[in-house]
Design an enzyme around this catalytic site. Structure first.
Site, PDB file in Angstrom:
ATOM      1  N   SER A   1       0.822  -1.210   0.000  1.00  0.00           N
ATOM      2  CA  SER A   1       0.000   0.000   0.000  1.00  0.00           C
ATOM      3  C   SER A   1       0.856   1.260   0.000  1.00  0.00           C
ATOM      4  O   SER A   1       2.019   1.249   0.411  1.00  0.00           O
ATOM      5  CB  SER A   1      -0.915   0.020   1.229  1.00  0.00           C
ATOM      6  OG  SER A   1      -1.701  -1.139   1.285  1.00  0.00           O
TER       7      SER A   1
HETATM    8  N1  SAH Z   1      -1.019  -4.729   3.923  1.00  0.00           N
HETATM    9  C1  SAH Z   1      -0.257  -5.027   2.740  1.00  0.00           C
HETATM   10  C2  SAH Z   1      -1.054  -4.693   1.478  1.00  0.00           C
HETATM   11  C3  SAH Z   1      -1.353  -5.929   0.759  1.00  0.00           C
HETATM   12  S1  SAH Z   1      -2.508  -5.828  -0.595  1.00  0.00           S
HETATM   13  C4  SAH Z   1       1.088  -4.325   2.754  1.00  0.00           C
HETATM   14  O1  SAH Z   1       1.305  -3.491   3.634  1.00  0.00           O
HETATM   15  O2  SAH Z   1       1.923  -4.629   1.907  1.00  0.00           O
HETATM   16  C5  SAH Z   1      -3.795  -6.867   0.053  1.00  0.00           C
HETATM   17  C6  SAH Z   1      -3.420  -8.261   0.440  1.00  0.00           C
HETATM   18  O3  SAH Z   1      -4.633  -8.913   0.866  1.00  0.00           O
HETATM   19  C7  SAH Z   1      -2.859  -9.120  -0.677  1.00  0.00           C
HETATM   20  O4  SAH Z   1      -1.608  -9.626  -0.294  1.00  0.00           O
HETATM   21  C8  SAH Z   1      -3.884 -10.236  -0.858  1.00  0.00           C
HETATM   22  O5  SAH Z   1      -3.308 -11.478  -1.206  1.00  0.00           O
HETATM   23  C9  SAH Z   1      -4.521 -10.283   0.517  1.00  0.00           C
HETATM   24  N2  SAH Z   1      -5.858 -10.897   0.578  1.00  0.00           N
HETATM   25  C10 SAH Z   1      -6.834 -10.854  -0.365  1.00  0.00           C
HETATM   26  N3  SAH Z   1      -7.912 -11.514   0.064  1.00  0.00           N
HETATM   27  C11 SAH Z   1      -7.645 -11.980   1.302  1.00  0.00           C
HETATM   28  C12 SAH Z   1      -8.376 -12.747   2.252  1.00  0.00           C
HETATM   29  N4  SAH Z   1      -9.636 -13.171   2.030  1.00  0.00           N
HETATM   30  N5  SAH Z   1      -7.766 -13.046   3.429  1.00  0.00           N
HETATM   31  C13 SAH Z   1      -6.503 -12.633   3.682  1.00  0.00           C
HETATM   32  N6  SAH Z   1      -5.765 -11.915   2.815  1.00  0.00           N
HETATM   33  C14 SAH Z   1      -6.323 -11.584   1.641  1.00  0.00           C
END
Ligand code: SAH
Length: 217
Positions: free
Chosen positions: A61
Site C-alpha cells: 500500500s
Molecule cells: N497490507 C499489505 C497490502 C497488501 S494488498 C502491505 O502493507 O503490503 C492486500 C493483500 O490482501 C494481498 O496480499 C492479498 O493477497 C490479501 N488478501 C486478499 N484476500 C484476502 C483474504 N480473504 N484473506 C486474507 N488476505 C487476503
C-alpha cells in the site's frame, strides 16, 4: 517520504478530519525499512509515497494510506491489532512499531511466507502471520483493540465486527469489485453499538471472497 505523507494529510484534512500525522505514526514511518519489504526490482522506489507491485497481482500500500489507517485506529502501546492482508508485511511493521502485538492473515501462501521471513530478518518479534482467509478473522486471538483491513470488501465482514473489543476501531475499504471504494472507520462503542464513518475514496485490491460472488457453471 514522511514529508510527502505529511503534505497529503494536510491536503485531505477536510475529508479525514485529521489535521496532521500523529508523532507516533510519523516515527514508525520513519523507522520501518520499506526497501526490505519490496521485491528487489522495486527497491529504488521504496521511499516514494506510492503503492508498488509485490507479485501475484498484489501491491504494497501507499505509505499515506498505511499512515492514515494506523492513525484512524488510534493505536496504543498495549494494543493487540489484527490485520487482514499481510501482503509485503509493511502495514504490519508500521503497526508493530507502536502496538504490543500484531496478528496478520494472508490468503496467498507465497506472499505470507515471504513477509514472515522479511519481518523476522527485520527483528519484529511481535508480529505473527498466518496463511488463511481473513473474512473469518482470527477467533483464537480475539478480541482486538484494532483491525486494519488492507483489501476491499463488498461489505464489512460480520466475523471481524464480532472480534472487535468494546471501544475498538476498525479501518476497512468497502466497495463492490471494480467499483469505487470508501475507506470506512468503524467504532464499536463501549455499549457495543457499531458506528461507521466514511473517511475518503480509495482504491485497494479486492479481498478474495470466501464464497464466489458469481457461481461457476
Ligand atoms: N497490507 C499489505 C497490502 C497488501 S494488498 C502491505 O502493507 O503490503 C492486500 C493483500 O490482501 C494481498 O496480499 C492479498 O493477497 C490479501 N488478501 C486478499 N484476500 C484476502 C483474504 N480473504 N484473506 C486474507 N488476505 C487476503
Amino acid at each position: 517520504m514522511v514529508a510527502e505523507v505529511e503534505a497529503m494529510y494536510a491536503e485531505t484534512r477536510g475529508l479525514t478530519g485529521l489535521p496532521a500525522m500523529s508523532p507516533q505514526v510519523r516515527a514508525a514511518l520513519g523507522k520501518v525499512e520499506r526497501h526490505r519489504l519490496v521485491p528487489d526490482a522495486q527497491r529504488a522506489l521504496a521511499y516514494r509515497n506510492h503503492p508498488l507491485p509485490i507479485g501475484q497481482g498484489q501491491t504494497i500500500s501507499q505509505p499515506y494510506i498505511v499512515a492514515l489507517s494506523t492513525d484512524l485506529i488510534a493505536p496504543q502501546p498495549h494494543h493487540t491489532v489484527l490485520e487482514i492482508g499481510a501482503g509485503s508485511g509493511y502495514q504490519a511493521a508500521v503497526l508493530a512499531e507502536i502496538v504490543q502485538r500484531v496478528y496478520s492473515i494472508e490468503i496467498l501462501q507465497s506472499l505470507g511466507v515471504a513477509a514472515a521471513i522479511a519481518l523476522k530478518e527485520l527483528q519484529y518479534e511481535n508480529i505473527e502471520i498466518r496463511i488463511g482467509d481473513g473474512y473469518k478473522g482470527w477467533p483464537e486471538k480475539a478480541p482486538f483493540d484494532g483491525i486494519v483491513v488492507t483489501a476491499a470488501a463488498p461489505q464489512v465482514p460480520e466475523a471481524l465486527l464480532a472480534q472487535l473489543k468494546l471501544g475498538g476501531r476498525m479501518v476497512i475499504p468497502v466497495g463492490a469489485a471494480g467499483r469505487a471504494q470508501e475507506l470506512l472507520l468503524i467504532v464499536k462503542t463501549a455499549a457495543g453499538k457499531i458506528e461507521q464513518k466514511s473517511i475518503l475514496p480509495v482504491r485497494f485490491v479486492p479481498l478474495v471472497p470466501l464464497v464466489p460472488l458469481v457461481p461457476g457453471r
